[in-house]
Structures are given as C-alpha cells and as structure tokens.
Design a protein around this motif. Structure first.
Motif, short mmCIF file in Angstrom:
data_model
loop_
_atom_site.label_atom_id
_atom_site.label_comp_id
_atom_site.label_asym_id
_atom_site.label_seq_id
_atom_site.Cartn_x
_atom_site.Cartn_y
_atom_site.Cartn_z
N GLY A 38 25.68 30.84 50.82
CA GLY A 38 26.11 30.83 49.44
C GLY A 38 26.21 32.22 48.85
O GLY A 38 26.62 32.38 47.71
N THR A 39 25.81 33.24 49.60
CA THR A 39 25.89 34.59 49.06
C THR A 39 27.33 35.06 49.00
O THR A 39 27.70 35.80 48.10
CB THR A 39 25.06 35.59 49.88
N GLY A 40 28.15 34.63 49.93
CA GLY A 40 29.57 34.90 49.88
C GLY A 40 29.95 36.32 50.21
O GLY A 40 29.11 37.17 50.46
N PRO A 41 31.25 36.56 50.21
CA PRO A 41 31.77 37.87 50.58
C PRO A 41 31.56 38.92 49.49
O PRO A 41 31.31 38.58 48.34
CB PRO A 41 33.27 37.59 50.78
N ALA A 42 31.65 40.17 49.89
CA ALA A 42 31.56 41.27 48.93
C ALA A 42 32.79 41.25 48.02
O ALA A 42 33.84 40.76 48.42
CB ALA A 42 31.49 42.59 49.68
N PRO A 43 32.65 41.77 46.79
CA PRO A 43 33.80 41.77 45.89
C PRO A 43 34.95 42.62 46.44
O PRO A 43 34.73 43.61 47.12
CB PRO A 43 33.27 42.39 44.60
N VAL A 44 36.15 42.19 46.14
CA VAL A 44 37.34 42.92 46.55
C VAL A 44 37.64 43.95 45.47
O VAL A 44 37.65 43.62 44.28
CB VAL A 44 38.54 41.96 46.72
N GLN A 45 37.84 45.18 45.88
CA GLN A 45 38.14 46.24 44.92
C GLN A 45 39.55 46.06 44.37
O GLN A 45 40.45 45.59 45.07
CB GLN A 45 38.02 47.61 45.59
N VAL A 46 39.75 46.45 43.12
CA VAL A 46 41.07 46.40 42.49
C VAL A 46 41.75 47.73 42.76
O VAL A 46 41.24 48.78 42.38
CB VAL A 46 40.95 46.15 40.96
N SER A 47 42.90 47.70 43.45
CA SER A 47 43.61 48.94 43.78
C SER A 47 44.24 49.53 42.53
O SER A 47 44.45 48.83 41.53
CB SER A 47 44.68 48.66 44.83
N ALA A 48 44.58 50.81 42.59
CA ALA A 48 45.23 51.47 41.46
C ALA A 48 46.55 50.79 41.12
O ALA A 48 46.91 50.65 39.95
CB ALA A 48 45.46 52.95 41.79
N ARG A 49 47.27 50.31 42.14
CA ARG A 49 48.54 49.62 41.92
C ARG A 49 48.30 48.31 41.16
O ARG A 49 49.00 47.99 40.22
CB ARG A 49 49.24 49.35 43.25
N GLU A 50 47.28 47.55 41.59
CA GLU A 50 46.96 46.29 40.91
C GLU A 50 46.45 46.53 39.49
O GLU A 50 46.73 45.76 38.58
CB GLU A 50 45.87 45.52 41.67
N GLN A 51 45.68 47.60 39.31
CA GLN A 51 45.09 47.91 38.00
C GLN A 51 46.15 48.30 36.99
O GLN A 51 46.04 47.93 35.82
CB GLN A 51 44.05 49.03 38.15
N GLY A 52 47.17 49.04 37.43
CA GLY A 52 48.22 49.47 36.51
C GLY A 52 47.63 50.17 35.30
O GLY A 52 46.79 51.05 35.44
N SER A 53 48.01 49.76 34.10
CA SER A 53 47.52 50.38 32.87
C SER A 53 46.25 49.73 32.34
O SER A 53 45.80 50.03 31.25
CB SER A 53 48.61 50.33 31.80
N CYS A 54 45.65 48.83 33.12
CA CYS A 54 44.43 48.13 32.70
C CYS A 54 43.19 48.97 33.02
O CYS A 54 43.24 49.85 33.86
CB CYS A 54 44.32 46.78 33.42
N LYS A 55 42.08 48.63 32.36
CA LYS A 55 40.84 49.35 32.63
C LYS A 55 40.30 48.96 34.00
O LYS A 55 40.69 47.92 34.56
CB LYS A 55 39.82 49.12 31.51
N PRO A 56 39.42 49.78 34.58
CA PRO A 56 38.90 49.51 35.93
C PRO A 56 38.32 48.09 36.05
O PRO A 56 37.63 47.60 35.15
CB PRO A 56 37.80 50.56 36.10
N GLY A 57 38.63 47.43 37.19
CA GLY A 57 38.16 46.09 37.46
C GLY A 57 39.12 45.00 36.98
O GLY A 57 38.93 43.83 37.28
#
Length: 180
Positions: A38-57
């Motif tokens: 139930g611990t599950g996988p590590a979080p997937v990082q948000v790439s700069a391309r995916e983040q665009g003009s949004c704040k980190p994460g």
C-alpha cells in the motif's frame, strides 16, 4: 487500509460489500490479505514542459493549472476542498468534457493510491452542480450504471475518466485546479 489496487465497495445486489482490484480486475467477496503493502510508487516529478506557466508541482493544460495529490494524500470531499484552497486553487471542476480524459491519461503515469479522484461536483436539491461561479453541469459522462444514488459528491474514475457519485466522507486522491 487495503493493499494497493483494492477498493471496498457496497453492492446493492448482494446487500453487502465486495472488493475490486482495479489493477487486475479481480472481484471478491472477502477482503484481500495479500498484495503490495500500500505504500505505492514514488511521486512522478512534473517536467518543465508539463509545468508550463504553473507553479512547481502543477501541470498546465487548457489555460488552467492542475495539481494531483500525492500517492498517500487522500482526503474526504471536504478535506480535499480545504487542501485545494490551501494550495491556492479549488477542487477540480470540468469546463470541458475532455479535461477528465486529459487527467485520466496523466494519472496513468502519476499513480495515485485510490482509483477515483474528487471533483467539486455535489448534488444539491436533487441536481448536480459544480458550485457557485462555475459553468452549468451539462452533458456529464457517467460511468456505466451511475449515478446510483450511493453519494452526493462527485468523483472521477481514474481508469475511464467518467463520473461516479460517491459518499462525501470516503477518502480519495484529489485534483486541484486554478486559472493559469
């Protein structure tokens, strides 16, 4: 909690609970006693391309920013609303039919611990809505057999991107949304 992949769900046909594994498709009448911790996988990082003009994460799409709660960050509907407000957004509401399908595709790589995520949708006076200041709740894409009256809060089934009514106190992952 149940091992990763499992959900406990009330089945009106048998007037009891069943257990569904959303990874393997297995359904059983007794709780699973095996499987991953139930611990599950590590979080997937948000790439700069995916983040665009949004704040980190956060992820940018359709002129909005979307935040997907961490694997173990599950909340009741009201808890998810509060968490999104604290993040500077609000619980996901659908402006476009394809938004939940974008999130379904994104969640295939992100991995959440629940197989639903909360939306801002709630049932008031017998009608579903997204809350004050949002577009009308029109043309919803419901999971087969839904809404079944099991709850007054709206969740999205991560494997299909379709809506399902759920009890508001159930704990699920959540998606926040804010204008980019």
């Amino acid at each position: 909690g149940l091992p990763y992949g499992w959900e406990k769900k009330f089945d009106a046909k048998i007037n009891g609970f069943i257990y569904i594994n959303h990874v393997t498709g297995e359904t059983r009448s007794s709780p699973p006693t095996h499987g991953s911790s139930g611990t599950g996988p590590a979080p997937v990082q948000v790439s700069a391309r995916e983040q665009g003009s949004c704040k980190p994460g956060w992820r940018y799409a359709f002129n909005f920013c979307y935040y997907i709660s961490a694997f173990a960050d599950i909340q009741s509907h009201s808890g998810a609303q509060a968490a999104c407000k604290q993040q500077g957004g609000e619980l996901f509401w659908s402006q476009f039919v394809f938004e939940s399908f974008f999130l379904k595709k994104t969640l295939q790589t992100v991995k959440t611990s629940t197989h639903f995520f909360w939306t801002n949708g709630e049932k008031h006076n017998g009608k579903w809505d997204w809350g004050t200041g949002h577009p009308a709740f029109t043309n919803p894409k419901w999971t087969s057999g839904q809404p079944d009256g099991s709850g007054t809060c709206l969740a999205v089934y991560t494997h299909t991107g379709f809506f399902d009514d759920k009890p508001c106190e159930t704990q699920y992952n959540y998606v926040c949304k804010t204008k980019a």
